[in-house]
Design a protein around this motif. Structure first.
Motif, PDB file in Angstrom:
ATOM      1  N   GLN A  15       0.858  -1.208   0.000  1.00  0.00           N
ATOM      2  CA  GLN A  15       0.000   0.000   0.000  1.00  0.00           C
ATOM      3  C   GLN A  15       0.883   1.243   0.000  1.00  0.00           C
ATOM      4  O   GLN A  15       2.119   1.156   0.033  1.00  0.00           O
ATOM      5  N   ILE A  17       3.105   4.537  -0.349  1.00  0.00           N
ATOM      6  CA  ILE A  17       4.225   4.952  -1.196  1.00  0.00           C
ATOM      7  C   ILE A  17       4.858   3.746  -1.903  1.00  0.00           C
ATOM      8  O   ILE A  17       5.210   3.824  -3.087  1.00  0.00           O
ATOM      9  N   ASP A  36       6.069  -7.804   1.773  1.00  0.00           N
ATOM     10  CA  ASP A  36       5.282  -7.131   2.824  1.00  0.00           C
ATOM     11  C   ASP A  36       4.868  -8.165   3.859  1.00  0.00           C
ATOM     12  O   ASP A  36       4.908  -9.368   3.579  1.00  0.00           O
ATOM     13  N   ASP A  62       8.978 -10.293   6.988  1.00  0.00           N
ATOM     14  CA  ASP A  62       9.157  -9.185   7.925  1.00  0.00           C
ATOM     15  C   ASP A  62      10.603  -8.703   7.788  1.00  0.00           C
ATOM     16  O   ASP A  62      11.541  -9.434   8.131  1.00  0.00           O
ATOM     17  N   ASN A  89      11.493   0.548   1.677  1.00  0.00           N
ATOM     18  CA  ASN A  89      10.364   1.440   1.938  1.00  0.00           C
ATOM     19  C   ASN A  89       9.554   1.046   3.175  1.00  0.00           C
ATOM     20  O   ASN A  89       8.904   1.899   3.782  1.00  0.00           O
ATOM     21  N   TYR A 154      10.890   7.200  15.763  1.00  0.00           N
ATOM     22  CA  TYR A 154      10.789   7.266  14.302  1.00  0.00           C
ATOM     23  C   TYR A 154      11.866   8.186  13.722  1.00  0.00           C
ATOM     24  O   TYR A 154      12.545   7.830  12.749  1.00  0.00           O
ATOM     25  N   ILE A 187       3.125  13.090   3.448  1.00  0.00           N
ATOM     26  CA  ILE A 187       2.553  12.502   2.240  1.00  0.00           C
ATOM     27  C   ILE A 187       1.204  11.878   2.589  1.00  0.00           C
ATOM     28  O   ILE A 187       1.076  11.229   3.643  1.00  0.00           O
ATOM     29  N   THR A 189      -1.025   9.182   2.753  1.00  0.00           N
ATOM     30  CA  THR A 189      -1.065   7.710   2.642  1.00  0.00           C
ATOM     31  C   THR A 189      -1.817   7.185   3.861  1.00  0.00           C
ATOM     32  O   THR A 189      -2.131   7.952   4.774  1.00  0.00           O
TER      33      THR A 189
HETATM   34  P1  NAI Z   1       2.076   2.696   4.908  1.00  0.00           P
HETATM   35  O1  NAI Z   1       1.820   2.378   6.337  1.00  0.00           O
HETATM   36  O2  NAI Z   1       0.934   3.093   4.056  1.00  0.00           O
HETATM   37  O3  NAI Z   1       2.821   1.459   4.208  1.00  0.00           O
HETATM   38  C1  NAI Z   1       3.886   0.795   4.814  1.00  0.00           C
HETATM   39  C2  NAI Z   1       3.919  -0.636   4.337  1.00  0.00           C
HETATM   40  O4  NAI Z   1       5.001  -1.306   5.016  1.00  0.00           O
HETATM   41  C3  NAI Z   1       2.641  -1.425   4.663  1.00  0.00           C
HETATM   42  O5  NAI Z   1       2.213  -2.134   3.529  1.00  0.00           O
HETATM   43  C4  NAI Z   1       3.065  -2.351   5.782  1.00  0.00           C
HETATM   44  O6  NAI Z   1       2.346  -3.568   5.830  1.00  0.00           O
HETATM   45  C5  NAI Z   1       4.535  -2.581   5.444  1.00  0.00           C
HETATM   46  N1  NAI Z   1       5.305  -3.034   6.600  1.00  0.00           N
HETATM   47  C6  NAI Z   1       5.211  -2.598   7.874  1.00  0.00           C
HETATM   48  N2  NAI Z   1       6.043  -3.284   8.658  1.00  0.00           N
HETATM   49  C7  NAI Z   1       6.684  -4.181   7.854  1.00  0.00           C
HETATM   50  C8  NAI Z   1       7.665  -5.178   8.086  1.00  0.00           C
HETATM   51  N3  NAI Z   1       8.139  -5.414   9.320  1.00  0.00           N
HETATM   52  N4  NAI Z   1       8.120  -5.909   7.039  1.00  0.00           N
HETATM   53  C9  NAI Z   1       7.620  -5.688   5.812  1.00  0.00           C
HETATM   54  N5  NAI Z   1       6.693  -4.774   5.531  1.00  0.00           N
HETATM   55  C10 NAI Z   1       6.220  -4.029   6.542  1.00  0.00           C
HETATM   56  O7  NAI Z   1       3.197   3.799   4.911  1.00  0.00           O
HETATM   57  P2  NAI Z   1       3.633   4.896   3.813  1.00  0.00           P
HETATM   58  O8  NAI Z   1       3.111   6.199   4.238  1.00  0.00           O
HETATM   59  O9  NAI Z   1       3.377   4.393   2.445  1.00  0.00           O
HETATM   60  O10 NAI Z   1       5.194   4.926   4.119  1.00  0.00           O
HETATM   61  C11 NAI Z   1       6.174   4.241   3.334  1.00  0.00           C
HETATM   62  C12 NAI Z   1       7.537   4.707   3.790  1.00  0.00           C
HETATM   63  O11 NAI Z   1       7.636   6.119   3.651  1.00  0.00           O
HETATM   64  C13 NAI Z   1       7.823   4.408   5.269  1.00  0.00           C
HETATM   65  O12 NAI Z   1       9.181   4.054   5.427  1.00  0.00           O
HETATM   66  C14 NAI Z   1       7.543   5.730   5.940  1.00  0.00           C
HETATM   67  O13 NAI Z   1       8.248   5.855   7.146  1.00  0.00           O
HETATM   68  C15 NAI Z   1       8.036   6.688   4.881  1.00  0.00           C
HETATM   69  N6  NAI Z   1       7.502   8.032   4.995  1.00  0.00           N
HETATM   70  C16 NAI Z   1       6.167   8.271   4.922  1.00  0.00           C
HETATM   71  C17 NAI Z   1       5.690   9.569   5.053  1.00  0.00           C
HETATM   72  C18 NAI Z   1       4.247   9.912   5.005  1.00  0.00           C
HETATM   73  O14 NAI Z   1       3.921  11.072   5.265  1.00  0.00           O
HETATM   74  N7  NAI Z   1       3.368   8.982   4.672  1.00  0.00           N
HETATM   75  C19 NAI Z   1       6.625  10.696   5.268  1.00  0.00           C
HETATM   76  C20 NAI Z   1       8.003  10.321   5.303  1.00  0.00           C
HETATM   77  C21 NAI Z   1       8.416   9.039   5.169  1.00  0.00           C
END
Ligand code: NAI
Length: 246
Positions: A15, A17, A36, A62, A89, A154, A187, A189
Motif C-alpha cells: 500500500q 508509497i 510485505d 518481515d 520502503n 521514528y 505525504i 497515505t
Molecule cells: P504505509 O503504512 O501506508 O505502508 C507501509 C507498508 O510497510 C505497509 O504495507 C506495511 O504492511 C509494510 N510493513 C510494515 N512493517 C513491515 C515489516 N516489518 N516488514 C515488511 N513490511 C512491513 O506507509 P507509507 O506512508 O506508504 O510509508 C512508506 C515509507 O515512507 C515508510 O518508510 C515511511 O516511514 C516513509 N515516509 C512516509 C511519510 C508519510 O507522510 N506517509 C513521510 C516520510 C516518510
C-alpha cells in the motif's frame, strides 16, 4: 529513462508509497517483486504490475528479521532472474512523547525502519556486487532531518537511515552500486490518514507549497534515483517535502 531489463524489489509494497512506486517502476519497464507482512495487499499490487505487462512477485516477510530479508531477496533473484534495484520502503510509526514511549515502542520502530533497511541492503548487496551494478534507495523522512515532538523513535530510525545510506554509498561506490535516500515530508497515505483534519490544516500552513505530498511525488524521486539519469549521484538525500525543510 527506461527500466526494461531491470528487476526491482520494493519492501512494504502492499500500500501507500511502496505500492505507487512499485507500479511506477513497472510502468517504466521493470519487473517488480513486492514484499510485505500484508500478503493480501502485496498480491493486489502484483496483479496491477502484471496488468502493466511486467512480471511481478509477492513475497511475504518481515524486514526486521534477517532470515526473512535473505529469503525475500533470494526469492526475487530466483523467480525474476536477479536484483538490480532495491527500495527499502517498509516502515512503521509508534508515536508517543518520550516519557510515555516504552522500550517496546522504541525497539519496534528501530527494528523495522532501521534494522530492516540494514537487513535487506546486506542481502541485496551480495548479489549486486557480483554484477558490479545496483541501485538502492532508502526511504527516510523529513523528520529524520529536523526532528519531531512525539516521534523520537521514528526520527532516530530515519536519521539512522541517512547515516546508513551515506556509509554504504561510500563502501560500494567503486563496485557500481549507487545508494541514495529520499526524505519525504508529509505525504497522503494510510500512515498519515490518522491525522485529524485540524492537524493537516496546520501542517499545510507550515509547508511553503501549502499542500501535503502524494505518493507519486515520492515515487518520481525514487524513479529518478534508480534510472540512468542519476548515475553520478550517490550518498544523496533527496528532499520531497514541498519546502518544509531546506
Ligand atoms: P504505509 O503504512 O501506508 O505502508 C507501509 C507498508 O510497510 C505497509 O504495507 C506495511 O504492511 C509494510 N510493513 C510494515 N512493517 C513491515 C515489516 N516489518 N516488514 C515488511 N513490511 C512491513 O506507509 P507509507 O506512508 O506508504 O510509508 C512508506 C515509507 O515512507 C515508510 O518508510 C515511511 O516511514 C516513509 N515516509 C512516509 C511519510 C508519510 O507522510 N506517509 C513521510 C516520510 C516518510
Amino acid at each position: 529513462m527506461n527500466l526494461k531489463g531491470n528487476v526491482a524489489l520494493i519492501t512494504g509494497g502492499a500500500q501507500g508509497i511502496g505500492k505507487v512506486t512499485a507500479l511506477l517502476l513497472a510502468s517504466k519497464g521493470a519487473d517488480v517483486a513486492v514484499s510485505d507482512i500484508n500478503m493480501e495487499g502485496a498480491l493486489d499490487t502484483v496483479k496491477e504490475i502484471e496488468g502493466l505487462g511486467r512480471k511481478g512477485l509477492a513475497v511475504e516477510g518481515d524486514v526486521s528479521n534477517p532470515a526473512d530479508a535473505e529469503r525475500i531477496v533470494a526469492k526475487t533473484v530466483e523467480e525474476l532472474g536477479g536484483i538490480d534495484i532495491l527500495v527499502n520502503n517498509a516502515g512503521i510509526t509508534r508515536d508517543k512523547l518520550l516519557l510515555r514511549m516504552t522500550e517496546g515502542d522504541w525497539d519496534a520502530v528501530l527494528n523495522v525502519n532501521l534494522k530492516g533497511t540494514f537487513n535487506c541492503t546486506k542481502a541485496a548487496v551480495k548479489y549486486m556486487i557480483k554484477r558490479k551494478s545496483g541501485r538502492i534507495v532508502n526511504i527516510a523522512s523529513v523528520v529524520g532531518e529536523m526532528g519531531n515532538a512525539g516521534q523520537a523513535n521514528y526520527a532516530a530510525s530515519k536519521a539512522g537511515i541517512i547515516g546508513l545510506t551515506k556509509s554504504i554509498a561510500r563502501e560500494y561506490a567503486q563496485r557500481g552500486i549507487n545508494v541514495n535516500a529520499v526524505a519525504p515530508g508529509y505525504i497522503e497515505t494510510p500512515m498519515t490518514e490518522a491525522l485529524a483534519e485540524k492537524a493537516k490544516e496546520e501542517l499545510r500552513g507550515q509547508i511553503p507549497m501549502a499542500r501535503l505530498g502524494t505518493p507519486m511525488d515520492v515515487g518520481n524521486a525514487v524513479y529518478f534515483l534508480v534510472s540512468d539519469a542519476s548515475s553520478y549521484i550517490t550518498g544523496h538525500v533527496l528532499n520531497v517535502n514541498g519546502g518544509i525543510y531546506m
